[in-house]
Design a protein around this motif. Sequence first.
Motif, short mmCIF file in Angstrom:
data_model
loop_
_atom_site.label_atom_id
_atom_site.label_comp_id
_atom_site.label_asym_id
_atom_site.label_seq_id
_atom_site.Cartn_x
_atom_site.Cartn_y
_atom_site.Cartn_z
N ILE A 101 47.03 38.24 33.65
CA ILE A 101 46.59 38.89 32.27
C ILE A 101 47.41 39.89 32.04
O ILE A 101 48.09 40.25 30.99
N ILE A 102 47.53 40.92 33.03
CA ILE A 102 48.41 42.07 32.91
C ILE A 102 49.82 41.60 32.49
O ILE A 102 50.58 42.21 31.69
N GLU A 103 50.04 40.68 33.14
CA GLU A 103 51.88 40.23 33.07
C GLU A 103 51.80 39.59 31.72
O GLU A 103 52.90 39.64 30.83
N ASN A 177 38.83 53.21 38.32
CA ASN A 177 40.36 52.83 38.89
C ASN A 177 40.27 52.60 40.19
O ASN A 177 39.74 52.85 40.99
N ASN A 178 41.39 51.79 40.56
CA ASN A 178 41.82 51.48 41.74
C ASN A 178 43.18 52.41 41.85
O ASN A 178 44.07 52.05 41.11
N PRO A 179 43.50 53.03 42.87
CA PRO A 179 42.75 53.20 44.08
C PRO A 179 41.70 54.51 44.31
O PRO A 179 41.49 54.54 45.26
N GLU A 206 38.46 45.97 33.98
CA GLU A 206 37.36 46.11 34.43
C GLU A 206 37.12 45.22 36.08
O GLU A 206 36.21 44.54 35.94
N ALA A 207 38.18 45.26 36.90
CA ALA A 207 38.23 44.33 37.89
C ALA A 207 36.87 44.87 38.95
O ALA A 207 36.48 43.86 39.83
N TYR A 208 36.26 45.76 38.73
CA TYR A 208 35.44 46.19 39.53
C TYR A 208 34.06 46.45 38.81
O TYR A 208 33.05 47.19 39.37
N ASP A 209 33.95 45.93 37.71
CA ASP A 209 32.93 46.16 36.82
C ASP A 209 31.26 45.82 37.45
O ASP A 209 30.64 46.58 37.09
N ARG A 234 38.71 41.00 33.35
CA ARG A 234 37.85 41.02 34.60
C ARG A 234 38.58 39.84 35.41
O ARG A 234 39.47 39.02 35.21
N THR A 235 37.98 39.97 36.92
CA THR A 235 38.55 38.71 37.60
C THR A 235 37.53 38.15 38.74
O THR A 235 36.13 38.84 38.68
N PHE A 236 37.60 37.33 39.42
CA PHE A 236 36.81 36.56 40.33
C PHE A 236 37.17 37.04 41.70
O PHE A 236 36.59 36.36 42.51
N SER A 237 38.22 38.07 41.77
CA SER A 237 38.68 38.24 43.18
C SER A 237 37.89 39.18 43.81
O SER A 237 38.07 39.09 45.06
N LYS A 238 37.23 40.07 43.14
CA LYS A 238 36.50 41.19 43.82
C LYS A 238 35.14 40.52 44.18
O LYS A 238 34.71 40.01 45.18
N ALA A 239 34.16 41.08 43.21
CA ALA A 239 32.65 40.79 43.63
C ALA A 239 32.00 39.34 43.68
O ALA A 239 31.55 38.84 44.51
C1 LIG Z 1 42.38 43.74 42.50
C2 LIG Z 1 42.80 44.33 40.89
C3 LIG Z 1 43.25 43.48 39.88
C4 LIG Z 1 43.85 42.22 40.14
O1 LIG Z 1 43.20 41.43 40.73
P1 LIG Z 1 43.34 39.60 40.76
O2 LIG Z 1 43.27 39.16 42.17
O3 LIG Z 1 44.81 39.42 40.25
O4 LIG Z 1 42.50 39.27 39.87
C5 LIG Z 1 43.45 43.89 38.70
N1 LIG Z 1 43.14 45.26 38.43
C6 LIG Z 1 42.86 46.13 39.31
C7 LIG Z 1 42.46 47.69 39.03
C8 LIG Z 1 42.50 45.63 40.73
O5 LIG Z 1 42.19 46.39 41.69
#
Ligand SMILES: *Cc1c(COP(=O)(O)O)cnc(C)c1O
Length: 376
Positions: A101-103, A177-179, A206-209, A234-239
């Motif tokens: 999405i960012i890309e 925010n990450n990190p 909102e990757a960590y929402d 948002r993402t399915f990668s984290k929670a």
């Molecule tokens: C991990 C992360 C993402 C991207 O994760 P995807 O695995 O590409 O969905 C995006 N934004 C932040 C702030 C992240 O920490």
Amino acid sequence: MSQSLTQHAAPGVLSLEAYSPGMPIEELQRRLGVASAIKLASNENPLGCSPSVRAVLSQALTGADLARYPDGSGHRLKARLAQKHQIDPACITLGNGSNDIIELLGRVFLGTARAALYSQHAFAVYSIITQAQDARAIEVPALPADAAQPYGHDLTAMAAALKANPDVALVFLANPNNPTGTWLTPEAIEAFLQQVPPQVIVALDEAYDEYMDPALRGNMRGWLQRYPNLVVFRTFSKAYGLASLRVGYSLSSPVVADLLNRVRQPFNNNSLALLAAETALDDEAFMAESVALNTRERARLSAELRALGLTVLPSQANFVAVGFGRDAKPIHQGLLERGVIVRPLASYAMPDFLRISVGTEAENTRFLNTLRDVLG
Ligand SMILES: *Cc1c(COP(=O)(O)O)cnc(C)c1O
């Protein structure tokens, strides 16, 4: 000779440094011969994913027609997300992770003669895509170390930078925010959105929402209605624990979704990933368990680290940034040698810090004991 090979590369790409991911467990075991390593470096869900996802994937593998292209429109997942967010499916864009999405945002809205605006210490991919698109990067200094949100986004300064730079096309905000783990209140986000000109896109990551205190969540649907220049992703990668399958999505005005769709790879999500994401959305018990574990262990980890005299940044995510008051490189190395992988933050201009993902109770205890050993 090598110069001829790079001669036509985009200037931004030539000076770009590739994203450096957390070290995979296998690599550490290979490099240092350490057995039974643990990884607290990439903010993954330590519980894995929903058991129902596992079940549906193994079944699908038996019956799946792997020779067929996936549904390039992601119809079923979009319908399910539309229901979850009470939003028109035309507002949804699916990505191969939210990184995609960012890309897509970068490809649509950035280029020469345009600028992207983001905070210092913000997620690294914002600057990578900006540079890759040969756009100008405006990095706004973060809040000071003694602020309530140390190293967090300074929205007042960001709004001022926006006014001073009429070439800004895209603003990135990460909440949390990450990190750093720092967050923005819904009131602060809304006040910021009110100051953004309507032609400037605000990308709210909102990757960590899911990990946030519900009291800190804004009315996303209301925002999207009032601010058509807002893109929330948002993402399915984290929670949800599906980092390996690569699924993320954005919610935006249908106009923006249409633009993103034009540059999207036709089949950017594979069939198994689409199925896994749909299934994961239904397992609310797994999500609740994951969030509860994180809230509990994040508090314990923070308290024990502070008891060691270390600085722990406040976090609403599934990791904490820990400051050692000196170069953290030897500490990172000491942890690695003892089979604990965490994330150094030197590339985020925070060389005294390490980022620790919240693991299971046993993993966090092992990390804490190992850290005590490293610190002597
Ligand atoms: C991990 C992360 C993402 C991207 O994760 P995807 O695995 O590409 O969905 C995006 N934004 C932040 C702030 C992240 O920490």
